[in-house]
Design a protein around this motif. Structure first.
Motif, PDB file in Angstrom:
ATOM      1  N   PRO A 138       0.853  -1.232  -0.036  1.00 25.94           N
ATOM      2  CA  PRO A 138       0.109  -0.198  -0.011  1.00 25.94           C
ATOM      3  C   PRO A 138       0.720   1.259  -0.148  1.00 25.94           C
ATOM      4  O   PRO A 138       0.424   2.139  -0.400  1.00 25.94           O
ATOM      5  CB  PRO A 138      -0.889  -0.203   1.282  1.00 25.94           C
ATOM      6  N   GLN A 139       2.051   1.101   0.671  1.00 31.92           N
ATOM      7  CA  GLN A 139       2.931   2.285   0.488  1.00 31.92           C
ATOM      8  C   GLN A 139       3.241   2.954  -0.733  1.00 31.92           C
ATOM      9  O   GLN A 139       3.690   3.764  -1.103  1.00 31.92           O
ATOM     10  CB  GLN A 139       4.128   2.261   1.479  1.00 31.92           C
ATOM     11  N   SER A 140       3.373   1.982  -1.742  1.00 27.30           N
ATOM     12  CA  SER A 140       3.694   2.312  -3.252  1.00 27.30           C
ATOM     13  C   SER A 140       2.535   2.589  -3.995  1.00 27.30           C
ATOM     14  O   SER A 140       2.563   2.866  -5.305  1.00 27.30           O
ATOM     15  CB  SER A 140       4.533   1.008  -3.536  1.00 27.30           C
ATOM     16  N   PHE A 141       1.161   2.748  -3.343  1.00 29.60           N
ATOM     17  CA  PHE A 141       0.147   2.923  -4.505  1.00 29.60           C
ATOM     18  C   PHE A 141      -0.203   4.450  -4.306  1.00 29.60           C
ATOM     19  O   PHE A 141      -0.747   5.003  -3.479  1.00 29.60           O
ATOM     20  CB  PHE A 141      -1.147   2.224  -3.801  1.00 29.60           C
ATOM     21  N   PHE A 142       0.342   5.053  -5.428  1.00 30.47           N
ATOM     22  CA  PHE A 142       0.072   6.482  -5.668  1.00 30.47           C
ATOM     23  C   PHE A 142       0.512   7.339  -4.381  1.00 30.47           C
ATOM     24  O   PHE A 142      -0.220   8.030  -3.899  1.00 30.47           O
ATOM     25  CB  PHE A 142      -1.307   6.900  -6.001  1.00 30.47           C
ATOM     26  N   PRO A 143       1.775   7.289  -3.766  1.00 32.62           N
ATOM     27  CA  PRO A 143       2.001   7.470  -2.566  1.00 32.62           C
ATOM     28  C   PRO A 143       2.000   9.195  -2.534  1.00 32.62           C
ATOM     29  O   PRO A 143       1.970   9.629  -1.330  1.00 32.62           O
ATOM     30  CB  PRO A 143       3.523   7.105  -2.354  1.00 32.62           C
ATOM     31  N   SER A 144       2.112   9.983  -3.724  1.00 29.62           N
ATOM     32  CA  SER A 144       2.085  11.349  -3.499  1.00 29.62           C
ATOM     33  C   SER A 144       0.962  11.951  -4.138  1.00 29.62           C
ATOM     34  O   SER A 144       0.704  13.180  -4.536  1.00 29.62           O
ATOM     35  CB  SER A 144       3.353  11.720  -4.286  1.00 29.62           C
ATOM     36  N   LEU A 145       0.280  11.160  -4.861  1.00 27.42           N
ATOM     37  CA  LEU A 145      -1.005  11.638  -5.588  1.00 27.42           C
ATOM     38  C   LEU A 145      -2.005  12.605  -4.932  1.00 27.42           C
ATOM     39  O   LEU A 145      -2.545  12.201  -3.849  1.00 27.42           O
ATOM     40  CB  LEU A 145      -1.845  10.480  -6.311  1.00 27.42           C
ATOM     41  N   LYS A 146      -1.876  13.893  -5.331  1.00 28.69           N
ATOM     42  CA  LYS A 146      -2.841  14.926  -4.677  1.00 28.69           C
ATOM     43  C   LYS A 146      -4.227  15.259  -5.572  1.00 28.69           C
ATOM     44  O   LYS A 146      -5.115  15.621  -5.224  1.00 28.69           O
ATOM     45  CB  LYS A 146      -2.196  16.203  -4.536  1.00 28.69           C
ATOM     46  N   HIS A 147      -4.068  14.878  -6.852  1.00 29.34           N
ATOM     47  CA  HIS A 147      -4.983  15.460  -7.928  1.00 29.34           C
ATOM     48  C   HIS A 147      -5.335  14.568  -9.043  1.00 29.34           C
ATOM     49  O   HIS A 147      -4.554  14.185  -9.477  1.00 29.34           O
ATOM     50  CB  HIS A 147      -4.943  16.969  -8.349  1.00 29.34           C
ATOM     51  N   LEU A 148      -6.691  13.936  -9.155  1.00 25.41           N
ATOM     52  CA  LEU A 148      -6.944  12.888  -9.980  1.00 25.41           C
ATOM     53  C   LEU A 148      -8.087  13.376 -10.916  1.00 25.41           C
ATOM     54  O   LEU A 148      -9.320  13.715 -10.271  1.00 25.41           O
ATOM     55  CB  LEU A 148      -7.254  11.756  -9.381  1.00 25.41           C
ATOM     56  N   TRP A 149      -7.995  13.441 -12.210  1.00 21.37           N
ATOM     57  CA  TRP A 149      -9.068  13.897 -13.065  1.00 21.37           C
ATOM     58  C   TRP A 149      -9.261  12.506 -13.953  1.00 21.37           C
ATOM     59  O   TRP A 149      -8.362  11.975 -14.615  1.00 21.37           O
ATOM     60  CB  TRP A 149      -8.628  15.033 -14.050  1.00 21.37           C
ATOM     61  N   LEU A 150     -10.600  12.088 -14.147  1.00 13.76           N
ATOM     62  CA  LEU A 150     -11.015  11.021 -15.032  1.00 13.76           C
ATOM     63  C   LEU A 150     -12.137  11.416 -15.873  1.00 13.76           C
ATOM     64  O   LEU A 150     -13.281  11.762 -15.032  1.00 13.76           O
ATOM     65  CB  LEU A 150     -11.430   9.798 -14.238  1.00 13.76           C
ATOM     66  N   TYR A 151     -12.018  11.617 -17.029  1.00 10.36           N
ATOM     67  CA  TYR A 151     -13.126  12.130 -17.864  1.00 10.36           C
ATOM     68  C   TYR A 151     -13.299  11.262 -19.228  1.00 10.36           C
ATOM     69  O   TYR A 151     -12.591  10.777 -19.739  1.00 10.36           O
ATOM     70  CB  TYR A 151     -12.813  13.416 -18.661  1.00 10.36           C
ATOM     71  N   ASN A 152     -14.679  11.204 -19.342  1.00  6.69           N
ATOM     72  CA  ASN A 152     -15.228  10.551 -20.627  1.00  6.69           C
ATOM     73  C   ASN A 152     -14.518   8.998 -20.716  1.00  6.69           C
ATOM     74  O   ASN A 152     -13.580   8.657 -21.541  1.00  6.69           O
ATOM     75  CB  ASN A 152     -14.611  11.209 -21.819  1.00  6.69           C
ATOM     76  N   TYR A 153     -14.967   8.242 -19.638  1.00  6.83           N
ATOM     77  CA  TYR A 153     -14.495   6.698 -19.722  1.00  6.83           C
ATOM     78  C   TYR A 153     -15.725   5.943 -19.719  1.00  6.83           C
ATOM     79  O   TYR A 153     -16.264   5.240 -18.858  1.00  6.83           O
ATOM     80  CB  TYR A 153     -13.811   6.224 -18.233  1.00  6.83           C
ATOM     81  N   ARG A 154     -16.546   5.865 -20.970  1.00  6.89           N
ATOM     82  CA  ARG A 154     -17.775   5.543 -20.809  1.00  6.89           C
ATOM     83  C   ARG A 154     -18.072   4.015 -20.517  1.00  6.89           C
ATOM     84  O   ARG A 154     -19.020   3.594 -20.364  1.00  6.89           O
ATOM     85  CB  ARG A 154     -18.231   5.865 -22.168  1.00  6.89           C
ATOM     86  N   ASN A 155     -16.988   3.390 -20.705  1.00  7.98           N
ATOM     87  CA  ASN A 155     -16.992   1.897 -20.571  1.00  7.98           C
ATOM     88  C   ASN A 155     -16.403   1.407 -19.481  1.00  7.98           C
ATOM     89  O   ASN A 155     -16.137   0.241 -19.137  1.00  7.98           O
ATOM     90  CB  ASN A 155     -16.369   1.001 -21.866  1.00  7.98           C
ATOM     91  N   MET A 156     -15.808   2.097 -18.639  1.00  3.91           N
ATOM     92  CA  MET A 156     -14.838   1.936 -17.357  1.00  3.91           C
ATOM     93  C   MET A 156     -16.017   1.588 -16.209  1.00  3.91           C
ATOM     94  O   MET A 156     -16.297   2.588 -15.666  1.00  3.91           O
ATOM     95  CB  MET A 156     -13.761   2.589 -17.063  1.00  3.91           C
ATOM     96  N   LYS A 157     -16.020   0.482 -15.570  1.00 12.58           N
ATOM     97  CA  LYS A 157     -17.121   0.384 -14.464  1.00 12.58           C
ATOM     98  C   LYS A 157     -16.308   0.018 -13.302  1.00 12.58           C
ATOM     99  O   LYS A 157     -16.746   0.278 -12.098  1.00 12.58           O
ATOM    100  CB  LYS A 157     -18.145  -0.708 -14.511  1.00 12.58           C
ATOM    101  N   SER A 158     -14.821  -0.661 -13.450  1.00 12.21           N
ATOM    102  CA  SER A 158     -13.940  -0.963 -12.398  1.00 12.21           C
ATOM    103  C   SER A 158     -12.741  -0.316 -12.396  1.00 12.21           C
ATOM    104  O   SER A 158     -12.176  -0.305 -13.585  1.00 12.21           O
ATOM    105  CB  SER A 158     -14.203  -2.433 -12.211  1.00 12.21           C
ATOM    106  N   TRP A 159     -12.129   0.011 -11.333  1.00 10.45           N
ATOM    107  CA  TRP A 159     -10.697   0.320 -11.570  1.00 10.45           C
ATOM    108  C   TRP A 159      -9.782  -0.849 -11.899  1.00 10.45           C
ATOM    109  O   TRP A 159      -8.938  -0.640 -12.484  1.00 10.45           O
ATOM    110  CB  TRP A 159     -10.212   0.918 -10.206  1.00 10.45           C
TER     111      TRP A 159
END
Length: 1101
Positions: free
Chosen positions: A778-799
């Motif tokens: 878990p310490q290596s999962f986006f350890p510094s990410l502050k801002h996330l944008w996801l636009y127009n993913y019409r077929n994505m239901k799961s990460w």
């Protein structure tokens, strides 16, 4: 200050003349002896420059001598630069040895002739220098290798000294300082209080105000004052402390240990106050050596330090420095009147003088020294015309700079182009070194109001006082040319100008090094004649700024500006082609092309620009490809755009040319990646993983060829771990790449702070691993990410990739994808999801800034709110509700969001400041509990058709400042809640077809005296503005738009005495007949500064 510039020029010349490169050049053209003689002459003159520097303060003859010397040193520098440029051109000529020799012989600068010509020029410069050197003997100048410690700086310091001046407007500052001096309990025996601010702000006056206070004199056993100034000599400072304490200077022959003994005897065990005025020393060791001698006082002793440098404040004290502000308007006016009207009573003075004086005073920014100086000048001017002339001429020049923001990166690049930045450590870029120079100047208060975090976005201002100082130092070398007269008057010695481009042909000087277009003048075009003039008369230019001039072509003779280092052609949107000859300017460091929308291609021989460091080309939408050979420009630090040649028809560069350009900084955007052939090979050849200085990377796929069977994977474009911002767009499934269903998550990038992914319409998941696999570390999962944008993913239901559909029952936990309820972003601050049916993703309990959900599922939000959040910071182990620190929350058409869930959200969002609810048809706003978000300051309600009246719970929002209601066609009334929202400052209502505002007896705004802005748009039932308008006495802006039944404005409009802007658009034609034709509006509204905006799009019955 010509002497300081001359000394630096001499040092630079000697360095260049001592270089191996110039020695080789001398041998090539048989001028080595001349170069050696020149070096000897310059070295001899340099030896006496430090003595000349101090003599020039009192001797105009020495000052004139220095100006002549500076002029010839500039000419010598140009000559050496000419040598280096010619040598570089010689080295770059292609072909075999015989071909090269033929080219050199028949070139326009035949080498033998060139050597003779340069030899003559060198002898002429040497003769001028020898003559100037002979004159130096008349002044009996002494050779010195370091500055003498004289009273020179003390003499300058007295200019801003204010001991005997009446101190005005500092009572609050004095009270705050007295608390620190008399009442504050410190753990330190001797507590140090820094006062920081730019020159003339009144730091010394404020310290003296406290120093002379009777309570202070009675509180301390001993009070002392020492002016330190520029020379920080501990022995001298100790001598002056003893002199201040005893009233008698110690014996000049005493050694340091004897002085220390005297000082200890004087302050030992006593509660003392010491003011160290005007400290400039920024060396910690020197300060410590003094501080150690001062710690022997009794507990409660104080040292007040005044300084212009925040760095000085940091090294002298751990406490927060006190920063005095400018005088208030009333205090500034009182001070101004006392001085400007000294010879006559202000009360008996003509009102015209008072009005002009107040206009002038606005430009003084509350700075006491500026007010005193300008008021003193005006006190000798006896007529209003003289005062007006001062305001419109001398003061107008200063006021131009008041609000001008300086682009810091551009400023540093100017310094580099002029050779001011010295690279002592090759591992640091010139720009990094220049930025360090800038920070030093900020700490010395030379620059102020620095904005922005990233160097490429940073801006600052320069105080008018500092601008005047800079102008004084520059003297005749620099000028702002904004009139025909100034253009004609500026002399040959001017080296740097900012000019209205239309005045360029009037300028006489031929030794310019900097030509900037005036930022205050709009010029429609740059004529061919002006281009020709620049090229013919400005051959010494290092910096040429011709941005935003709307010209279409660039003179092919531009190559004659061979000294040019910085060329700004940005935001000339009509340029389509750059001349090939631009590639002959081999000294060019920066070529700025941002905003050249129609530019089709970069020059084919761009690799000839071997020194090019910056090639910014943002918004060059017309570029179809990059030129081959661009990969040879390995010194590039800025390359904001790389365009892949779509079909190869332009013979453009492929991605492999990026392989060795590894010094890139800032942002790199790569377009048309979908058209790359042999994608795996080319993607990897781009070598993005080696670009360790790159801050931001934008990867845009666009659409590829339909018959392309090439596999394209983002994994082959893996960036360096230092990357902080990543944006991905347009990665759709290629026709034959059916397995392209996911985008690498880049979750392990340790420094990534911003991630934006858009228009990946066929992507089904982000991470090919299972949540359990991702969760393993878990310490290596986006350890510094502050801002996330996801636009127009019409077929994505799961990460994550999954094997069976997720149950859409939001009341059940997600068991299909193991561990999703505990997998979370560790430090995410902002999240934006739009047009993405994402039902399973890492959760986001740490969000503390912004959450925007549009056309997506409510499931991750619900799971996040169910989490138990425990702070893991060292200072706290307390639990808090998820999202309790969130400041901004937007929801728009969220699947599964009902009243119960929305209410549960509000219970969590106790720190919310801004809320926007749109198109949430299953949410009953009336049933929500609004009290938990009582600190809300802005609310927008949009497209809630079931809303009939404002929810009663809104009355709990006692801090609400902004309310916007849009597209609520069921809304009929604002009562009874609206009258409780008395703190509103901005109210907008639009497209509410049933809302009634004009019924008789409605007093809707009776208690809304804080309202500053009111906007009414597309409200058919608004037939007239009732008498409620008279209550809006603080209203500044009124917007009346698309009100088809509004036929008149009421007489109550005259009560709106603070109105500044009135916008009226698309109203009934009768309105215009009754107001515009008869000028009724002008009778009703006669307020100063009022702006009317009437459009032609009138609605007719």
């Amino acid at each position: 200050m010509a002497e300081a510039i001359a000394f630096d020029l001499a040092v630079d010349l000697i360095t260049k003349l001592s270089s191996f490169t110039l020695s080789q050049i001398g041998l090539w053209w048989n001028v080595k002896d001349d170069l050696d003689d020149l070096k000897s002459t310059v070295s001899t003159i340099k030896a006496v420059l430090l003595d000349a520097e101090e003599r020039s303060v009192t001797s105009h003859l020495v000052k004139d001598w220095l100006e002549k010397l500076r002029d010839v040193l500039y000419d010598a520098d140009d000559l050496l630069d000419d040598f280096s440029t010619e040598a570089l051109r010689k080295d770059l000529l292609g072909g075999n040895k015989l071909t090269k020799e033929v080219r050199l012989f028949f070139s326009s600068s035949n080498q033998f002739a060139y050597g003779l010509k340069m030899g003559r020029k060198m002898k002429a410069i040497k003769a001028r220098l020898s003559s100037i050197g002979s004159e130096a003997r008349v002044f009996n100048l002494v050779e010195r290798d370091r500055p003498m410690e004289t009273s020179f700086m003390t003499k300058k310091r007295q200019l801003t000294h204010s001991f005997k001046e009446k101190i005005i407007g500092r009572d609050d500052d004095k009270a705050a300082l007295l608390k620190l001096v008399l009442e504050f309990e410190s753990e330190e025996t001797v507590y140090i209080i820094p006062i920081v601010g730019f020159g003339g702000l009144g730091k010394t006056a404020l310290a003296q105000f406290v120093y002379n206070d009777e309570m202070v004199k009675n509180h301390f056993e001993l009070i002392m004052w020492v002016c330190v100034s520029d020379i920080f000599d501990v022995k001298i400072i100790v001598e002056n402390i003893i002199k201040s304490a005893t009233g008698q200077a110690p014996d000049q022959n005493l050694e340091m240990d004897q002085l220390q003994k005297q000082l200890r005897e004087k302050i030992g065990g006593k509660k003392y106050l010491l003011v160290l005025d005007d400290i400039w020393n920024e060396e910690w060791e020197k300060w410590v050596s003094l501080k150690e001698l001062l710690v022997g006082g009794a507990r409660g002793s104080r040292i007040i330090v005044t300084t212009r440098s925040s760095k000085v404040a940091k090294i002298t004290s751990k406490c927060q420095p006190y920063v005095p502000k400018g005088l208030s308007d009333n205090d500034a006016w009182f001070l101004f009147k006392e001085i400007a009207f000294e010879q006559r009573s202000a009360d008996s003075t003509d009102l015209g003088f008072l009005e002009i004086g107040k206009l002038i005073l606005k430009r003084c920014c509350g700075v006491p020294l500026v007010i005193r100086t300008i008021a003193s000048t005006l006190s000798f001017k006896e007529t209003k015309n003289e005062w007006l002339s001062f305001k419109d001429n001398e003061l107008a020049r200063i006021s131009q700079n008041e609000d001008h923001k300086i682009d810091i990166r551009t400023l540093v690049q100017f310094w580099i182009a002029q050779g001011f930045v010295k690279q002592l450590n090759p591992s640091q870029s010139f720009e990094e070194i220049g930025f360090r120079y800038f920070k030093d100047l900020v700490e010395r208060s030379f620059f102020q109001e620095v904005e922005g975090d990233l160097m490429e976005d940073m801006r600052c201002k320069m105080h008018d006082l500092m601008h005047d100082l800079a102008e004084s130092v520059a003297g005749m070398e620099s000028s702002i040319i904004d009139s025909n007269k100034i253009a004609s008057d500026v002399g040959e010695k001017c080296r740097h100008i900012s000019i209205n481009p239309s005045l360029i042909p009037l300028f006489k000087g031929k030794k310019l090094r900097t030509l900037l277009r005036s930022p205050y003048i709009e010029t429609p075009n740059l004529s061919e004649e002006t281009w020709d003039f620049i090229i013919a008369n400005c051959r010494c230019l290092r910096v040429l700024e011709l941005n935003v001039l709307n010209f279409k072509t660039i003179s092919p003779s531009i190559y004659k500006l061979k000294h040019l280092r910085y060329l700004d052609l940005s935001w000339n949107s009509n340029i389509k082609i750059l001349p090939k000859s631009i590639c002959k300017i081999q000294n060019l460091l920066a070529l700025k092309l941002d905003g050249c929308y129609e530019l089709q291609e970069l020059p084919k021989k761009i690799e000839k620009l071997v020194n090019l460091t910056h090639l910014p080309c943002c918004s060059c939408f017309g570029l179809t490809h990059m030129p081959r050979g661009i990969g040879k420009l390995t010194s590039l630090e800025t390359l904001s755009l790389f365009v892949v040649d779509k079909d190869g028809s332009h013979g453009g560069a492929d991605l492999s040319e990026l392989r060795l350009i590894n010094n890139l900084r800032g942002e790199l955007r790569i377009d048309n990646l979908g058209f790359v052939k042999n994608a795996k090979e080319k993607f990897m050849a781009a070598n993005l993983k080696e670009k360790q200085h790159l801050r931001s990377l934008v990867l845009l796929c666009s659409d590829g060829n339909d018959d392309d069977d090439d596999e394209k994977s983002l994994e082959d474009l893996q960036p360096h771990p230092n990357l902080k911002e990543l944006s991905i767009g347009g990665w759709r499934v290629m026709p034959s790449s059916s397995n392209f269903k996911h985008i690498p998550s880049f979750a392990q990038l340790p420094c990534l702070k911003e991630l934006s992914i858009a228009d990946c319409t066929e992507v089904e998941y982000m991470d090919d691993n299972s949540p359990k696999g991702s969760q393993g570390e878990p310490q290596s999962f986006f350890p510094s990410l502050k801002h996330l944008w996801l636009y127009n993913y019409r077929n994505m239901k799961s990460w994550w990739r999954r094997t069976k559909p997720i149950d859409d029952d939001s009341n059940k936990d997600d068991t299909t994808v193991m561990g999703t309820t505990t997998m979370a972003f560790p430090c995410l601050s902002s999240l934006f999801i739009q047009d993405c049916p994402l039902t399973s993703m890492p959760l986001y309990p740490s969000l503390d800034d912004n959450l925007q959900l549009r056309n997506t599922s409510s499931r991750p939000l619900k799971q996040t709110m169910k989490m138990n959040t425990t702070s893991t910071t060292p200072s706290s182990l307390t639990s808090s509700l998820p999202l309790s620190k969130l400041k901004i929350f937007y929801v728009d058409n969220i699947e599964g969001l009902d009243t119960h869930m929305a209410d549960e959200c509000l219970q969590h969002l106790t720190g919310l400041k801004t809320l926007e609810i749109r198109d949430c048809k299953e949410v009953d706003l009336e049933s929500l509990q609004w009290e938990p978000i009582k600190n809300l300051s802005e609310l927008l309600i949009g497209n809630i058709p079931q809303l009939v009246s404002l929810p009663r719970g809104l009355q709990h929002l006692v801090q609400l400042k902004t309310l916007k209601i849009r597209e609520c066609n069921g809304l009929r009334s604002l009562f009874p809640v609206f009258q409780h929202l008395t703190f509103l400052e901005k109210f907008e209502v639009s497209n509410c077809k049933e809302l009634e505002l004009s019924a008789a007896g409605i007093q809707i705004f009776q208690d809304h005296t804080s309202l500053c802005s009111l906007s009414l748009e597309n409200i058919p039932k608004c037939r007239h503005l009732s008498e409620w308008l008279q209550h809006l006495t603080n209203l500044q802006k009124l917007y009346l738009i698309d009100l088809p039944n509004l036929t008149s404005l009421p007489d109550e409009m005259r009560c709106l005495t603070n109105l500044e802007s009135l916008y009226i658009e698309r109203v009934h034609w009768c309105f215009w007949e009754s107001h515009c034709s008869s000028m009724t509006i002008a009778r009703h509204i006669t307020f100063e500064n009022l702006l009317f905006h009437f459009t032609q799009s009138l609605l007719r019955a």
